[in-house]
Design a protein around this motif. Structure first.
Motif, PDB file in Angstrom:
ATOM      1  N   GLU A   1     -17.815  24.518  42.221  1.00  0.00           N
ATOM      2  CA  GLU A   1     -17.132  23.222  42.145  1.00  0.00           C
ATOM      3  C   GLU A   1     -17.730  22.107  41.838  1.00  0.00           C
ATOM      4  O   GLU A   1     -17.157  21.278  41.180  1.00  0.00           O
ATOM      5  CB  GLU A   1     -16.785  23.076  43.841  1.00  0.00           C
ATOM      6  N   ALA A   2     -19.210  22.308  41.823  1.00  0.00           N
ATOM      7  CA  ALA A   2     -19.817  20.974  41.113  1.00  0.00           C
ATOM      8  C   ALA A   2     -19.881  21.210  39.621  1.00  0.00           C
ATOM      9  O   ALA A   2     -20.150  20.230  39.062  1.00  0.00           O
ATOM     10  CB  ALA A   2     -21.381  21.099  41.612  1.00  0.00           C
ATOM     11  N   GLY A   3     -19.324  21.983  38.818  1.00  0.00           N
ATOM     12  CA  GLY A   3     -19.210  22.233  37.486  1.00  0.00           C
ATOM     13  C   GLY A   3     -20.497  22.918  36.832  1.00  0.00           C
ATOM     14  O   GLY A   3     -20.585  22.932  35.589  1.00  0.00           O
ATOM     15  N   CYS A   4     -21.452  23.604  37.556  1.00  0.00           N
ATOM     16  CA  CYS A   4     -22.438  24.163  37.185  1.00  0.00           C
ATOM     17  C   CYS A   4     -22.097  25.389  36.151  1.00  0.00           C
ATOM     18  O   CYS A   4     -22.980  25.661  35.164  1.00  0.00           O
ATOM     19  CB  CYS A   4     -23.672  24.738  38.228  1.00  0.00           C
ATOM     20  N   ALA A   5     -21.095  26.042  36.741  1.00  0.00           N
ATOM     21  CA  ALA A   5     -20.782  27.155  35.751  1.00  0.00           C
ATOM     22  C   ALA A   5     -19.949  26.995  34.250  1.00  0.00           C
ATOM     23  O   ALA A   5     -19.805  27.940  33.577  1.00  0.00           O
ATOM     24  CB  ALA A   5     -19.846  28.104  36.630  1.00  0.00           C
ATOM     25  N   GLN A   6     -19.906  25.650  34.163  1.00  0.00           N
ATOM     26  CA  GLN A   6     -19.301  25.337  32.719  1.00  0.00           C
ATOM     27  C   GLN A   6     -20.601  25.669  31.731  1.00  0.00           C
ATOM     28  O   GLN A   6     -19.789  26.009  30.542  1.00  0.00           O
ATOM     29  CB  GLN A   6     -19.378  23.546  32.685  1.00  0.00           C
TER      30      GLN A   6
ATOM     31  N   ILE B   1     -32.680  21.685  40.261  1.00  0.00           N
ATOM     32  CA  ILE B   1     -31.334  21.428  40.911  1.00  0.00           C
ATOM     33  C   ILE B   1     -30.930  20.014  40.882  1.00  0.00           C
ATOM     34  O   ILE B   1     -29.878  19.444  40.623  1.00  0.00           O
ATOM     35  CB  ILE B   1     -30.941  22.100  42.191  1.00  0.00           C
ATOM     36  N   LEU B   2     -31.991  19.311  41.672  1.00  0.00           N
ATOM     37  CA  LEU B   2     -31.722  17.791  41.966  1.00  0.00           C
ATOM     38  C   LEU B   2     -31.804  17.109  40.554  1.00  0.00           C
ATOM     39  O   LEU B   2     -31.150  16.066  40.264  1.00  0.00           O
ATOM     40  CB  LEU B   2     -32.819  17.386  42.608  1.00  0.00           C
ATOM     41  N   PHE B   3     -32.256  17.843  39.416  1.00  0.00           N
ATOM     42  CA  PHE B   3     -32.278  16.921  38.017  1.00  0.00           C
ATOM     43  C   PHE B   3     -30.896  16.669  37.528  1.00  0.00           C
ATOM     44  O   PHE B   3     -30.557  15.876  36.996  1.00  0.00           O
ATOM     45  CB  PHE B   3     -33.062  18.020  37.056  1.00  0.00           C
ATOM     46  N   TYR B   4     -30.022  17.505  38.022  1.00  0.00           N
ATOM     47  CA  TYR B   4     -28.619  17.375  37.655  1.00  0.00           C
ATOM     48  C   TYR B   4     -27.557  16.281  38.380  1.00  0.00           C
ATOM     49  O   TYR B   4     -26.576  16.188  38.126  1.00  0.00           O
ATOM     50  CB  TYR B   4     -27.917  18.650  37.610  1.00  0.00           C
ATOM     51  N   ASP B   5     -28.346  15.864  39.353  1.00  0.00           N
ATOM     52  CA  ASP B   5     -27.557  14.828  40.432  1.00  0.00           C
ATOM     53  C   ASP B   5     -27.592  13.463  39.635  1.00  0.00           C
ATOM     54  O   ASP B   5     -28.917  13.055  39.343  1.00  0.00           O
ATOM     55  CB  ASP B   5     -28.433  14.845  41.590  1.00  0.00           C
ATOM     56  N   ASP B   6     -26.582  12.814  39.486  1.00  0.00           N
ATOM     57  CA  ASP B   6     -26.561  11.815  38.684  1.00  0.00           C
ATOM     58  C   ASP B   6     -27.263  11.628  37.414  1.00  0.00           C
ATOM     59  O   ASP B   6     -27.915  10.866  36.943  1.00  0.00           O
ATOM     60  CB  ASP B   6     -27.038  10.632  39.504  1.00  0.00           C
ATOM     61  N   ILE B   7     -27.082  12.711  36.535  1.00  0.00           N
ATOM     62  CA  ILE B   7     -27.621  13.000  35.335  1.00  0.00           C
ATOM     63  C   ILE B   7     -27.146  12.151  34.476  1.00  0.00           C
ATOM     64  O   ILE B   7     -26.027  11.887  34.087  1.00  0.00           O
ATOM     65  CB  ILE B   7     -27.543  14.339  34.974  1.00  0.00           C
ATOM     66  N   ALA B   8     -28.086  11.631  33.290  1.00  0.00           N
ATOM     67  CA  ALA B   8     -27.713  11.005  32.312  1.00  0.00           C
ATOM     68  C   ALA B   8     -27.095  11.951  31.202  1.00  0.00           C
ATOM     69  O   ALA B   8     -27.358  13.132  31.014  1.00  0.00           O
ATOM     70  CB  ALA B   8     -28.948  10.053  31.653  1.00  0.00           C
ATOM     71  N   ASN B   9     -26.309  11.206  30.129  1.00  0.00           N
ATOM     72  CA  ASN B   9     -25.574  12.261  29.303  1.00  0.00           C
ATOM     73  C   ASN B   9     -26.076  11.652  27.592  1.00  0.00           C
ATOM     74  O   ASN B   9     -24.810  11.210  27.258  1.00  0.00           O
ATOM     75  CB  ASN B   9     -24.206  12.284  29.555  1.00  0.00           C
TER      76      ASN B   9
ATOM     77  N   GLU C   1     -19.226  16.916  27.076  1.00  0.00           N
ATOM     78  CA  GLU C   1     -18.267  17.014  28.073  1.00  0.00           C
ATOM     79  C   GLU C   1     -18.642  17.803  29.361  1.00  0.00           C
ATOM     80  O   GLU C   1     -18.289  17.545  30.455  1.00  0.00           O
ATOM     81  CB  GLU C   1     -16.858  17.748  27.473  1.00  0.00           C
ATOM     82  N   GLU C   2     -19.400  19.031  29.270  1.00  0.00           N
ATOM     83  CA  GLU C   2     -19.982  19.647  30.394  1.00  0.00           C
ATOM     84  C   GLU C   2     -20.418  18.784  31.424  1.00  0.00           C
ATOM     85  O   GLU C   2     -20.367  18.775  32.566  1.00  0.00           O
ATOM     86  CB  GLU C   2     -20.653  20.789  29.990  1.00  0.00           C
ATOM     87  N   LEU C   3     -21.526  17.719  30.664  1.00  0.00           N
ATOM     88  CA  LEU C   3     -22.418  17.151  31.583  1.00  0.00           C
ATOM     89  C   LEU C   3     -21.365  15.953  32.477  1.00  0.00           C
ATOM     90  O   LEU C   3     -21.708  15.529  33.444  1.00  0.00           O
ATOM     91  CB  LEU C   3     -23.456  16.362  30.652  1.00  0.00           C
ATOM     92  N   ALA C   4     -20.632  15.510  31.572  1.00  0.00           N
ATOM     93  CA  ALA C   4     -19.537  14.441  32.107  1.00  0.00           C
ATOM     94  C   ALA C   4     -18.945  15.091  33.154  1.00  0.00           C
ATOM     95  O   ALA C   4     -18.358  14.369  34.188  1.00  0.00           O
ATOM     96  CB  ALA C   4     -18.631  14.096  30.902  1.00  0.00           C
ATOM     97  N   ASN C   5     -18.363  16.183  33.247  1.00  0.00           N
ATOM     98  CA  ASN C   5     -17.712  16.891  34.520  1.00  0.00           C
ATOM     99  C   ASN C   5     -18.455  17.306  35.668  1.00  0.00           C
ATOM    100  O   ASN C   5     -17.681  17.936  36.461  1.00  0.00           O
ATOM    101  CB  ASN C   5     -16.837  17.821  33.739  1.00  0.00           C
ATOM    102  N   LEU C   6     -19.871  17.522  35.485  1.00  0.00           N
ATOM    103  CA  LEU C   6     -20.414  17.610  36.634  1.00  0.00           C
ATOM    104  C   LEU C   6     -20.194  16.704  37.949  1.00  0.00           C
ATOM    105  O   LEU C   6     -20.262  15.531  37.651  1.00  0.00           O
ATOM    106  CB  LEU C   6     -21.911  17.588  36.333  1.00  0.00           C
ATOM    107  N   ASN C   7     -20.195  17.297  39.011  1.00  0.00           N
ATOM    108  CA  ASN C   7     -19.608  16.486  40.233  1.00  0.00           C
ATOM    109  C   ASN C   7     -20.592  16.813  41.334  1.00  0.00           C
ATOM    110  O   ASN C   7     -20.477  17.772  41.950  1.00  0.00           O
ATOM    111  CB  ASN C   7     -18.304  16.571  40.389  1.00  0.00           C
ATOM    112  N   PHE C   8     -21.603  15.937  41.521  1.00  0.00           N
ATOM    113  CA  PHE C   8     -22.449  16.302  42.637  1.00  0.00           C
ATOM    114  C   PHE C   8     -22.391  15.014  43.769  1.00  0.00           C
ATOM    115  O   PHE C   8     -23.004  14.932  44.780  1.00  0.00           O
ATOM    116  CB  PHE C   8     -24.106  16.190  42.151  1.00  0.00           C
ATOM    117  N   ASP C   9     -21.161  14.578  43.852  1.00  0.00           N
ATOM    118  CA  ASP C   9     -20.809  13.388  44.438  1.00  0.00           C
ATOM    119  C   ASP C   9     -20.929  13.843  46.157  1.00  0.00           C
ATOM    120  O   ASP C   9     -21.380  13.083  46.858  1.00  0.00           O
ATOM    121  CB  ASP C   9     -19.454  12.594  44.255  1.00  0.00           C
ATOM    122  N   ASP C  10     -20.388  15.114  46.319  1.00  0.00           N
ATOM    123  CA  ASP C  10     -20.137  15.535  47.807  1.00  0.00           C
ATOM    124  C   ASP C  10     -21.375  16.590  48.002  1.00  0.00           C
ATOM    125  O   ASP C  10     -21.011  17.400  49.076  1.00  0.00           O
ATOM    126  CB  ASP C  10     -18.798  16.152  47.914  1.00  0.00           C
TER     127      ASP C  10
END
Length: 404
Positions: A274-279, A343-351, A356-365
């Motif tokens: 759901e967070a988009g990691c599998a992209q 794992i935390l590296f990808y929370d609010d990650i710069a791009n 497109e894959e990083l833009a679609n990551l969603n760690f909001d919840d």
């Protein structure tokens, strides 16, 4: 979390294509069930034909699934027991280094999942094992594991071409044979400064030819006593293809054992998708094997030396997530010390590369409990049943593994 056990799987009768097995399906997958009900009858007929020699996919758009137990080998280098035996001895024998002080196993040790607990590897001239290694030439990258590299390049359908298998963080080699050759030729990794790159493979071949046991081993593996660069790297590659870890809890779960994963790990699998990691971390190897530009922080050791590692046009290959339990630290320069840090590296990650894959990551919840679950799921991709044996001796009579 409420779960629903459904018989939802499909495989071709000869198991030559991907499969979907009877799963305990969590909320992420339930939304797709209505569209998949027609698969049920076909799957019940095909189940008896399936085995562990082909990938088994969980029903999901990202095609995460189990690894097969047997990797392919190139037509020009079929795997044999004799070749694997020879390759293992070469892997451990420091005679293949210019100064006879380092072996492949020096930085890829079974005690550390055929990697090492060191941020940046230390090559020729170094002493000690893993985090205790010191001195010598500093290699500018973290040593990736060799486990399952026989499956490098595996696509989301489970197909892999052993002659088109990306190696190294920058994908500069396309097979295990080519990877082995480049390491032996590298002045910082194994060659050193006393022998030129043009001469090193001839020197190594002559060293091995002077040892009767190696002449016999090459004869058994290849049919005659000829020893050259091609055969040396083919033997090492054959051994590396034997280093398979394909029975992790996740693999067992994907093949139908509903008790192989805990409830927490299943929640983590859902959150991972759901967070988009599998992209990017998709397929049985949990990697798209593509190059991506990430805002990885600089390693202080390289900064002190004035080294800027640009990778491949500032991009590095997506690593597999398998067997991370054994191979900390993480990233191409080892700057993330723990799996939680990675794992935390990808929370609010710069791009920086506008991916497109990083833009679609969603760690909001993703709260702390969910992070625990994702971490538990990634640990479930590790399998410690691989070959950990260490030769007591090698034909050169040097110390197996070199100065470790």
């Amino acid at each position: 979390m409420a779960q629903l056990s459904v018989a939802m799987f499909c495989c071709f009768s000869n198991c030559s294509q991907f499969q979907l097995l009877n799963k305990t399906v969590s909320s992420v997958f339930l939304r797709k069930m209505c569209m998949k009900k027609l698969l049920l009858l076909t799957s019940l007929i095909a189940l008896s034909a399936c085995n562990n020699d082909t990938p088994v996919f969980i029903e999901d758009d990202n095609n995460i699934g189990s690894l097969p137990s047997i990797p392919p080998s190139p037509e020009n280098n079929p795997t044999t027991d004799e070749k694997v035996k020879l390759g293992k001895l070469l892997f451990w024998d420091p005679i293949l280094s210019g100064n006879k002080d380092i072996a492949c196993a020096s930085c890829h040790h079974p005690n550390h999942g055929y990697a090492e607990n060191l941020d940046l590897s230390i090559g020729v001239g170094g002493s000690g094992l893993s985090e205790n290694r010191h001195g010598g030439k500093l290699i500018h990258r973290n040593a990736p594991t060799i486990l399952n590299t026989a499956f490098n390049g595996m696509d989301e359908d489970g197909a892999v071409d052993p002659l088109n298998s990306p190696m190294f963080w920058d994908k500069r080699a396309n097979s295990l044979e080519e990877q082995a050759l480049l390491v032996l030729q590298s002045d910082v990794e194994m060659r050193g400064d006393t022998i030129s790159e043009d001469d090193i493979m001839q020197v190594l071949s002559e060293r091995l030819l002077n040892i009767a046991e190696y002449r016999s081993l090459f004869n058994n593996a290849f049919g005659d006593e000829t020893i050259n660069a091609e055969r040396i790297t083919q033997a090492i590659a054959a051994f590396e293809r034997s280093l398979i870890a394909s029975n992790s809890p996740f693999d067992l779960y994907a093949r139908g054992d509903e008790n192989a994963l805990t409830d927490q790990q299943i929640r983590g699998m859902d959150a991972f998708v759901e967070a988009g990691c599998a992209q990017c971390h998709d397929g049985p190897m949990f990697s798209d094997f593509e190059l991506h530009q990430l805002p990885v922080k600089e390693n202080a050791k390289l900064v002190q030396l004035g080294v800027v590692d640009e990778g491949n046009e500032k991009r590095f290959r997506t690593p597999s997530l398998r067997n991370l339990s054994f191979t900390a630290p993480y990233m191409h320069n080892g700057t993330e010390a723990t799996l939680r840090d990675a794992i935390l590296f990808y929370d609010d990650i710069a791009n920086p590369g506008n991916s497109e894959e990083l833009a679609n990551l969603n760690f909001d919840d993703v709260d702390s409990e969910t992070l625990d679950a994702i971490e538990a799921f990634i640990h479930a991709l590790s399998d410690d049943s691989f070959d950990k044996s260490i030769p007591q001796t090698v034909p050169s009579n040097l110390k197996p593994g070199g100065n470790i």
